[in-house]
Design an enzyme around this catalytic site. Structure first.
Site, PDB file in Angstrom:
ATOM      1  N   HIS A   1      -1.509  -1.544  -4.073  1.00 44.55           N
ATOM      2  CA  HIS A   1      -2.739  -1.068  -3.430  1.00 44.55           C
ATOM      3  C   HIS A   1      -2.672   0.458  -3.326  1.00 44.55           C
ATOM      4  O   HIS A   1      -1.734   1.022  -2.756  1.00 44.55           O
ATOM      5  CB  HIS A   1      -2.856  -1.712  -2.052  1.00 44.55           C
TER       6      HIS A   1
ATOM      7  N   ASP B   1      -6.947  -5.602   4.908  1.00 49.29           N
ATOM      8  CA  ASP B   1      -6.242  -4.312   4.859  1.00 49.29           C
ATOM      9  C   ASP B   1      -6.288  -3.656   6.233  1.00 49.29           C
ATOM     10  O   ASP B   1      -7.365  -3.357   6.753  1.00 49.29           O
ATOM     11  CB  ASP B   1      -6.946  -3.435   3.809  1.00 49.29           C
ATOM     12  N   GLY B   2      -5.098  -3.405   6.789  1.00 53.13           N
ATOM     13  CA  GLY B   2      -4.998  -2.654   8.030  1.00 53.13           C
ATOM     14  C   GLY B   2      -4.272  -3.430   9.110  1.00 53.13           C
ATOM     15  O   GLY B   2      -4.756  -4.458   9.569  1.00 53.13           O
ATOM     16  N   GLY B   3      -3.106  -2.930   9.490  1.00 59.52           N
ATOM     17  CA  GLY B   3      -2.365  -3.562  10.575  1.00 59.52           C
ATOM     18  C   GLY B   3      -1.790  -4.931  10.229  1.00 59.52           C
ATOM     19  O   GLY B   3      -1.482  -5.721  11.126  1.00 59.52           O
TER      20      GLY B   3
ATOM     21  N   GLY C   1       1.011  -1.545   4.357  1.00 51.60           N
ATOM     22  CA  GLY C   1       1.599  -0.235   4.111  1.00 51.60           C
ATOM     23  C   GLY C   1       2.832  -0.022   4.968  1.00 51.60           C
ATOM     24  O   GLY C   1       3.968  -0.158   4.502  1.00 51.60           O
TER      25      GLY C   1
ATOM     26  N   MET D   1     -11.811  -4.716   6.018  1.00 53.20           N
ATOM     27  CA  MET D   1     -10.963  -3.742   6.717  1.00 53.20           C
ATOM     28  C   MET D   1     -10.699  -4.246   8.140  1.00 53.20           C
ATOM     29  O   MET D   1     -11.630  -4.536   8.891  1.00 53.20           O
ATOM     30  CB  MET D   1     -11.647  -2.379   6.810  1.00 53.20           C
TER      31      MET D   1
ATOM     32  N   MET E   1      -8.706   8.677  -0.783  1.00 51.20           N
ATOM     33  CA  MET E   1      -9.481   9.238   0.344  1.00 51.20           C
ATOM     34  C   MET E   1      -9.942  10.648   0.012  1.00 51.20           C
ATOM     35  O   MET E   1      -9.175  11.425  -0.564  1.00 51.20           O
ATOM     36  CB  MET E   1      -8.602   9.299   1.596  1.00 51.20           C
TER      37      MET E   1
ATOM     38  N   HIS F   1      -8.504   1.325  -3.851  1.00 56.68           N
ATOM     39  CA  HIS F   1      -9.428   1.209  -2.722  1.00 56.68           C
ATOM     40  C   HIS F   1     -10.056   2.583  -2.534  1.00 56.68           C
ATOM     41  O   HIS F   1      -9.405   3.507  -2.024  1.00 56.68           O
ATOM     42  CB  HIS F   1      -8.613   0.766  -1.494  1.00 56.68           C
TER      43      HIS F   1
ATOM     44  N   SER G   1       0.858  -1.191   0.000  1.00 59.37           N
ATOM     45  CA  SER G   1       0.000   0.000   0.000  1.00 59.37           C
ATOM     46  C   SER G   1       0.886   1.229   0.000  1.00 59.37           C
ATOM     47  O   SER G   1       1.602   1.494   0.978  1.00 59.37           O
ATOM     48  CB  SER G   1      -0.895   0.003   1.240  1.00 59.37           C
TER      49      SER G   1
ATOM     50  N   GLY H   1      -8.771   5.186   6.797  1.00 62.51           N
ATOM     51  CA  GLY H   1      -8.416   6.601   6.831  1.00 62.51           C
ATOM     52  C   GLY H   1      -6.937   6.851   7.098  1.00 62.51           C
ATOM     53  O   GLY H   1      -6.410   7.870   6.686  1.00 62.51           O
ATOM     54  N   PHE H   2      -6.294   5.916   7.759  1.00 62.50           N
ATOM     55  CA  PHE H   2      -4.899   6.139   8.149  1.00 62.50           C
ATOM     56  C   PHE H   2      -4.112   4.836   8.114  1.00 62.50           C
ATOM     57  O   PHE H   2      -4.662   3.770   8.409  1.00 62.50           O
ATOM     58  CB  PHE H   2      -4.824   6.717   9.575  1.00 62.50           C
TER      59      PHE H   2
ATOM     60  N   ASP I   1      -4.684   3.806  -2.083  1.00 64.12           N
ATOM     61  CA  ASP I   1      -5.749   4.281  -1.190  1.00 64.12           C
ATOM     62  C   ASP I   1      -6.225   5.657  -1.609  1.00 64.12           C
ATOM     63  O   ASP I   1      -5.470   6.624  -1.570  1.00 64.12           O
ATOM     64  CB  ASP I   1      -5.222   4.333   0.251  1.00 64.12           C
TER      65      ASP I   1
ATOM     66  N   MET J   1     -12.078   5.120  -0.818  1.00 63.53           N
ATOM     67  CA  MET J   1     -12.689   5.540   0.454  1.00 63.53           C
ATOM     68  C   MET J   1     -13.287   6.915   0.228  1.00 63.53           C
ATOM     69  O   MET J   1     -12.815   7.932   0.769  1.00 63.53           O
ATOM     70  CB  MET J   1     -11.607   5.565   1.553  1.00 63.53           C
TER      71      MET J   1
HETATM   72  C1  DX5 Z   1      -6.171   2.544   5.588  1.00 62.40           C
HETATM   73  C2  DX5 Z   1      -5.777   2.051   4.221  1.00 62.40           C
HETATM   74  C3  DX5 Z   1      -4.703   1.055   4.205  1.00 62.40           C
HETATM   75  C4  DX5 Z   1      -3.389   1.497   4.796  1.00 62.40           C
HETATM   76  C5  DX5 Z   1      -2.905   0.331   5.595  1.00 62.40           C
HETATM   77  O1  DX5 Z   1      -7.339   3.263   5.486  1.00 62.40           O
HETATM   78  O2  DX5 Z   1      -6.906   1.460   3.578  1.00 62.40           O
HETATM   79  O3  DX5 Z   1      -4.498   0.492   2.910  1.00 62.40           O
HETATM   80  O4  DX5 Z   1      -2.405   1.858   3.854  1.00 62.40           O
HETATM   81  O5  DX5 Z   1      -1.806   0.723   6.313  1.00 62.40           O
HETATM   82  P1  DX5 Z   1      -1.082  -0.233   7.379  1.00 62.40           P
HETATM   83  O6  DX5 Z   1      -0.614  -1.446   6.617  1.00 62.40           O
HETATM   84  O7  DX5 Z   1       0.017   0.621   7.867  1.00 62.40           O
HETATM   85  O8  DX5 Z   1      -2.107  -0.574   8.416  1.00 62.40           O
HETATM   86 ZN    ZN Z   2      -6.538   0.379   1.652  1.00 55.54          ZN
END
Ligand code: DX5
Ligand code: ZN
Length: 223
Positions: free
Chosen positions: A32, A174-176, A196, A136, A36, A65, A7, A141-142, A34, A67
């Site tokens: 990927h 996606d996420g963490g 990411g 998710m 936003m 993706h 990402s 968002g972050f 993102d 958002m």
């Molecule tokens: C968050 C994004 C993710 C983000 C994940 O809203 O959709 O794709 O880049 O970041 P990490 O891998 O750091 O959680």
């Molecule tokens: Zn994403």
């Protein structure tokens, strides 16, 4: 088949092409991206011009993706820019079926995304028309947020539904996703792993991608 999707949200945007190339050398098989809008999520990121530039910098599929509110208004622009896969949030689409059809009619692979608070079962009717479902595992968002553990239960539920319905969509998370969580998400059924911070946050993207993928594939082999 486990795939890693770096990402770019966590990448150094001044050196985006180099960062993407490094993540690809490390084993990334789609990028990927993102998107936003500051409305659907409380952050701004990038739009079609960045996708257009990335299109020239890599031959990997671009997994966008979205958002954003009103995604229908922007789907043609992403097709024009060279996006390959486009996922929209269940929560942002009052006419989800129409939006997924629009993505497919624009020549892209449609995906649907759900936030942590949205149940997997809300997607049953549209599962036959998607290329991928994105669960998710943080609130969108972050980057750099902590993985939400009940996401594992949702991944398992989605894998069960796919089996029961005889479908072939891919399961994305996606996420963490990082060294401490990757084995669990893979064993719960995730195949497309978005990461990411774990790739671009510290150290070398190529080595980071390679070692995360090794850990993921080891976990899959044990599942
Ligand atoms: C968050 C994004 C993710 C983000 C994940 O809203 O959709 O794709 O880049 O970041 P990490 O891998 O750091 O959680
Ligand atoms: Zn994403």
């Amino acid at each position: 088949m486990i795939e890693l999707l770096p990402s770019i949200l966590a990448a150094d945007f001044a050196h985006l092409a180099d960062q993407v190339a490094a993540a690809e050398r490390g084993g990334g098989t789609a990028i990927h991206v993102d998107i936003m809008d500051g409305h659907f999520v409380p952050n701004l990121s990038m739009g079609p011009p960045v996708v257009k530039s990335l299109r020239k910098a890599t031959s990997l599929p671009l997994d966008c993706h979205l958002m954003i509110d009103n995604p229908n208004d922007f789907i043609p622009a992403f097709a024009e820019a060279g996006a390959n896969w486009v996922s929209v949030h269940y929560e942002a689409c009052p006419h989800l079926h129409r939006t997924l059809q629009l993505i497919a009619h624009q020549g892209m692979k449609p995906g649907v995304v759900i936030n942590p608070a949205t149940p997997v079962d809300f997607l049953i009717e549209v599962l036959p028309m998607v290329h991928h479902v994105l669960i998710m595992s943080v609130n969108p968002g972050f980057g750099g947020q902590e993985f939400i553990p009940f996401s594992l239960k949702k991944l398992r539920r989605l894998a069960d539904l796919r089996r029961a319905l005889g479908l072939a969509f891919k399961i994305e998370v996606d996420g963490g996703v990082a060294h401490d969580t990757v084995a669990q998400v893979v064993q719960a059924g995730a195949e497309l792993l978005v990461a990411g911070s774990a790739i671009f946050g510290a150290g070398q993207p190529e080595e980071n991608a390679r070692s995360l993928l090794v850990a993921a594939r080891q976990a899959a082999a044990q599942a």
